[in-house]
Design a protein around this motif. Structure first.
Motif, mmCIF file in Angstrom:
data_model
loop_
_atom_site.group_PDB
_atom_site.id
_atom_site.type_symbol
_atom_site.label_atom_id
_atom_site.label_comp_id
_atom_site.label_asym_id
_atom_site.label_seq_id
_atom_site.Cartn_x
_atom_site.Cartn_y
_atom_site.Cartn_z
ATOM 1 N N ALA A 160 0.828 -1.209 0.000
ATOM 2 C CA ALA A 160 0.000 0.000 0.000
ATOM 3 C C ALA A 160 0.859 1.255 0.000
ATOM 4 O O ALA A 160 0.592 2.217 -0.735
ATOM 5 C CB ALA A 160 -0.930 -0.003 1.209
ATOM 6 N N LEU A 161 1.907 1.249 0.804
ATOM 7 C CA LEU A 161 2.812 2.400 0.892
ATOM 8 C C LEU A 161 3.414 2.741 -0.463
ATOM 9 O O LEU A 161 3.533 3.918 -0.828
ATOM 10 C CB LEU A 161 3.920 2.112 1.907
ATOM 11 N N CYS A 162 3.782 1.726 -1.210
ATOM 12 C CA CYS A 162 4.396 1.965 -2.522
ATOM 13 C C CYS A 162 3.402 2.494 -3.545
ATOM 14 O O CYS A 162 3.788 2.904 -4.635
ATOM 15 C CB CYS A 162 5.059 0.685 -3.027
ATOM 16 N N GLY A 163 2.120 2.523 -3.179
ATOM 17 C CA GLY A 163 1.117 3.128 -4.045
ATOM 18 C C GLY A 163 0.668 4.486 -3.554
ATOM 19 O O GLY A 163 -0.193 5.128 -4.158
ATOM 20 N N ALA A 164 1.258 4.949 -2.439
ATOM 21 C CA ALA A 164 0.821 6.202 -1.812
ATOM 22 C C ALA A 164 1.661 7.389 -2.267
ATOM 23 O O ALA A 164 2.791 7.248 -2.718
ATOM 24 C CB ALA A 164 0.884 6.066 -0.294
ATOM 25 N N ASN A 165 1.090 8.577 -2.075
ATOM 26 C CA ASN A 165 1.754 9.833 -2.417
ATOM 27 C C ASN A 165 1.441 10.881 -1.355
ATOM 28 O O ASN A 165 0.532 10.714 -0.542
ATOM 29 C CB ASN A 165 1.244 10.340 -3.779
ATOM 30 N N GLY A 166 2.185 11.967 -1.374
ATOM 31 C CA GLY A 166 1.869 13.139 -0.557
ATOM 32 C C GLY A 166 1.763 12.865 0.926
ATOM 33 O O GLY A 166 2.550 12.125 1.518
ATOM 34 N N ARG A 167 0.757 13.489 1.562
ATOM 35 C CA ARG A 167 0.546 13.371 3.004
ATOM 36 C C ARG A 167 0.306 11.926 3.414
ATOM 37 O O ARG A 167 0.796 11.471 4.469
ATOM 38 C CB ARG A 167 -0.646 14.239 3.414
ATOM 39 N N THR A 168 -0.430 11.174 2.601
ATOM 40 C CA THR A 168 -0.704 9.775 2.909
ATOM 41 C C THR A 168 0.590 8.972 3.007
ATOM 42 O O THR A 168 0.783 8.181 3.941
ATOM 43 C CB THR A 168 -1.618 9.151 1.830
ATOM 44 N N GLU A 169 1.489 9.190 2.065
ATOM 45 C CA GLU A 169 2.775 8.490 2.093
ATOM 46 C C GLU A 169 3.588 8.875 3.327
ATOM 47 O O GLU A 169 4.183 8.016 3.990
ATOM 48 C CB GLU A 169 3.582 8.818 0.834
ATOM 49 N N LYS A 170 3.596 10.152 3.681
ATOM 50 C CA LYS A 170 4.364 10.615 4.846
ATOM 51 C C LYS A 170 3.844 9.980 6.127
ATOM 52 O O LYS A 170 4.620 9.538 6.983
ATOM 53 C CB LYS A 170 4.301 12.134 4.948
ATOM 54 N N GLU A 171 2.524 9.940 6.287
ATOM 55 C CA GLU A 171 1.940 9.340 7.486
ATOM 56 C C GLU A 171 2.247 7.848 7.570
ATOM 57 O O GLU A 171 2.581 7.322 8.643
ATOM 58 C CB GLU A 171 0.422 9.547 7.488
ATOM 59 N N MET A 172 2.172 7.171 6.437
ATOM 60 C CA MET A 172 2.430 5.730 6.428
ATOM 61 C C MET A 172 3.896 5.428 6.714
ATOM 62 O O MET A 172 4.217 4.511 7.469
ATOM 63 C CB MET A 172 1.995 5.122 5.091
ATOM 64 N N ARG A 173 4.796 6.203 6.121
ATOM 65 C CA ARG A 173 6.225 6.014 6.385
ATOM 66 C C ARG A 173 6.524 6.144 7.879
ATOM 67 O O ARG A 173 7.245 5.314 8.451
ATOM 68 C CB ARG A 173 7.044 7.064 5.633
ATOM 69 N N LYS A 174 5.971 7.162 8.507
ATOM 70 C CA LYS A 174 6.239 7.406 9.924
ATOM 71 C C LYS A 174 5.721 6.252 10.775
ATOM 72 O O LYS A 174 6.425 5.751 11.667
ATOM 73 C CB LYS A 174 5.610 8.724 10.361
ATOM 74 N N ALA A 175 4.500 5.819 10.513
ATOM 75 C CA ALA A 175 3.897 4.746 11.308
ATOM 76 C C ALA A 175 4.597 3.407 11.070
ATOM 77 O O ALA A 175 4.734 2.602 11.997
ATOM 78 C CB ALA A 175 2.414 4.623 10.981
ATOM 79 N N LEU A 176 5.052 3.186 9.854
ATOM 80 C CA LEU A 176 5.698 1.918 9.505
ATOM 81 C C LEU A 176 7.198 1.932 9.778
ATOM 82 O O LEU A 176 7.906 0.990 9.422
ATOM 83 C CB LEU A 176 5.427 1.579 8.035
ATOM 84 N N LYS A 177 7.669 3.001 10.433
ATOM 85 C CA LYS A 177 9.072 3.119 10.867
ATOM 86 C C LYS A 177 10.051 3.090 9.687
ATOM 87 O O LYS A 177 11.144 2.536 9.773
ATOM 88 C CB LYS A 177 9.427 2.002 11.853
ATOM 89 N N ILE A 178 9.658 3.721 8.588
ATOM 90 C CA ILE A 178 10.526 3.810 7.413
ATOM 91 C C ILE A 178 11.005 5.243 7.271
ATOM 92 O O ILE A 178 10.188 6.159 7.106
ATOM 93 C CB ILE A 178 9.788 3.356 6.146
#
Length: 394
Positions: free
Chosen positions: A74-92
């Protein structure tokens, strides 16, 4: 109207098994830096998720590997704010580019594989009603080994999940209505203990539940050599499966410690530190047989971790297709732990424990709520983890 996507983790374990090893654990092969980095991120983020969804009083079992794989897709399909939030939560880290995430994901997936003694099967798929971004589909095929499928019915998805989990998870969704895209992982595990428990030693004994009441459990017994760790907070044993490419860690909180408090304080680092600090000891082991199923919708757990825009109309999964948001994240597990194993390995193990300097055996009696982690020993990737409070076996 905003389209919705359902990101689904379907998984199963069948442990035709029983613990212990009669010889010191062999040195595990060094995992690649890419594999280790992704494993650490998933272990840390999914431990936080486990804490968010754990409810005292019942068995809770998840697959960090399965959930982490779906969320990375899912993260690799995300952009913008959504990608930033997912990266932070997923510890990337934000400094890690998208190509690095894809390569690390592939490295981890490639490192988790079956051998002649152990079965670990993992499969990924993308289901879509309409056409999705071709580049995204090709990347998922290349880096996640994901097959692309046309989403027509719930029956087809459920059949795929049942097939990939050897019939252990027969149904993950009730209806395909309202679903435009589904990202699915299924994982199946089957391992026999390096040294089995003797069925003749299993007997009905008292197990103290977290609410103070007691139940009768089928307790398995074995005296053998295993990796053992103990501090003021908990005891831990590492029981390898035949072939030694995976082990079950059993964490027993100190007497009088509330299991919920223990879960809130445990971290993936504390577990790996305990593993690194363990020593090979002869141990009198007593753990219950258990068979349990678990089902949970995970959205609220991820929202607590800071992934918010992904579930709303501000979601940006434009790398998959325009106008997508996550509607649900579904997760099911099945686990069966019993005495079955290879007796020949048990005899060999017993023979080799006698070569150790004689000392008083350690005691490990899991007759109260405990935590377990099934770990791939090459990558330190937690394949499954959970808390057992009601060790029923039916």
């Amino acid at each position: 109207m905003k389209k919705t996507a359902i990101f689904t983790a379907a998984l199963a374990t069948a442990l035709c098994s029983s613990p212990a090893t009669g010889v010191p654990e062999a040195a595990k092969p060094a995992a690649s830096a890419q594999c280790a980095s992704m494993s650490e991120s998933i272990a840390e983020s999914e431990m936080q998720l486990f804490k968010n969804i754990y409810e005292k009083g019942s068995n809770t079992v998840i697959s960090p590997y399965s959930i982490g794989t779906v969320m990375n897709m899912a993260l690799c399909g995300a952009n913008g704010r959504t990608e930033k939030e997912m990266r932070k939560a997923l510890k990337i880290p934000a400094s890690k580019d998208r190509e690095a995430i894809l390569k690390e994901s592939k490295s981890l997936i490639d490192s988790i594989s079956s051998d002649s003694c152990l079965t670990i099967e993992s499969a990924n798929s993308i289901w879509a009603k309409d056409e999705i971004n071709r580049k995204y589909s090709e990347e998922c095929s290349k880096y996640f080994n994901a097959e692309a499928r046309m989403l027509k019915s719930a029956e087809e998805i459920n059949s795929w999940c049942s097939d990939k989990t050897h019939g252990k998870i027969k149904k993950i969704i009730n209806s395909a209505s309202g679903i435009d895209v589904a990202l699915i992982n299924a994982v199946y595990f089957n391992g026999t203990w390096q040294t089995p428990f003797k069925k003749s030693m299993t007997r009905k004994e008292s197990f103290k539940k977290s609410d103070g009441s007691s139940m009768t459990a089928s307790m398995m017994h074995e005296k053998t050599g295993v990796s053992y760790f103990e501090n003021d907070s908990f005891k831990m044993i590492s029981m390898p499966y035949k072939g030694r490419s995976a082990s079950m860690l059993v964490l027993l909180p100190s007497e009088g410690t509330d299991i919920k408090r223990f879960v809130s304080n445990i971290t993936s680092k504390k577990i790996t530190d305990a593993l690194d600090g363990s020593s090979f000891e002869e141990v009198n082991i007593a753990i219950p047989k258990f068979k349990t199923e678990y089902e949970k919708e995970l959205s609220s757990g991820f929202k607590k971790m800071g992934i918010r825009s992904a579930f709303g109309y501000a979601a940006d999964f434009s790398r998959i297709a325009p106008g997508l948001r996550i509607s649900r994240i579904l997760h099911k597990t099945y686990i069966d732990v019993n005495e079955q194993g290879t007796e020949a390995a048990a005899v060999t193990a017993a023979m080799m424990t006698k070569c150790m300097m004689p000392r008083k055996p350690k005691e490990f009696r899991a007759d109260r709520p405990f935590m377990f982690v099934i770990m791939d020993t090459e990558s330190n990737m937690p394949l499954f983890e959970g808390v057992i409070e009601n060790p029923e076996y039916r």
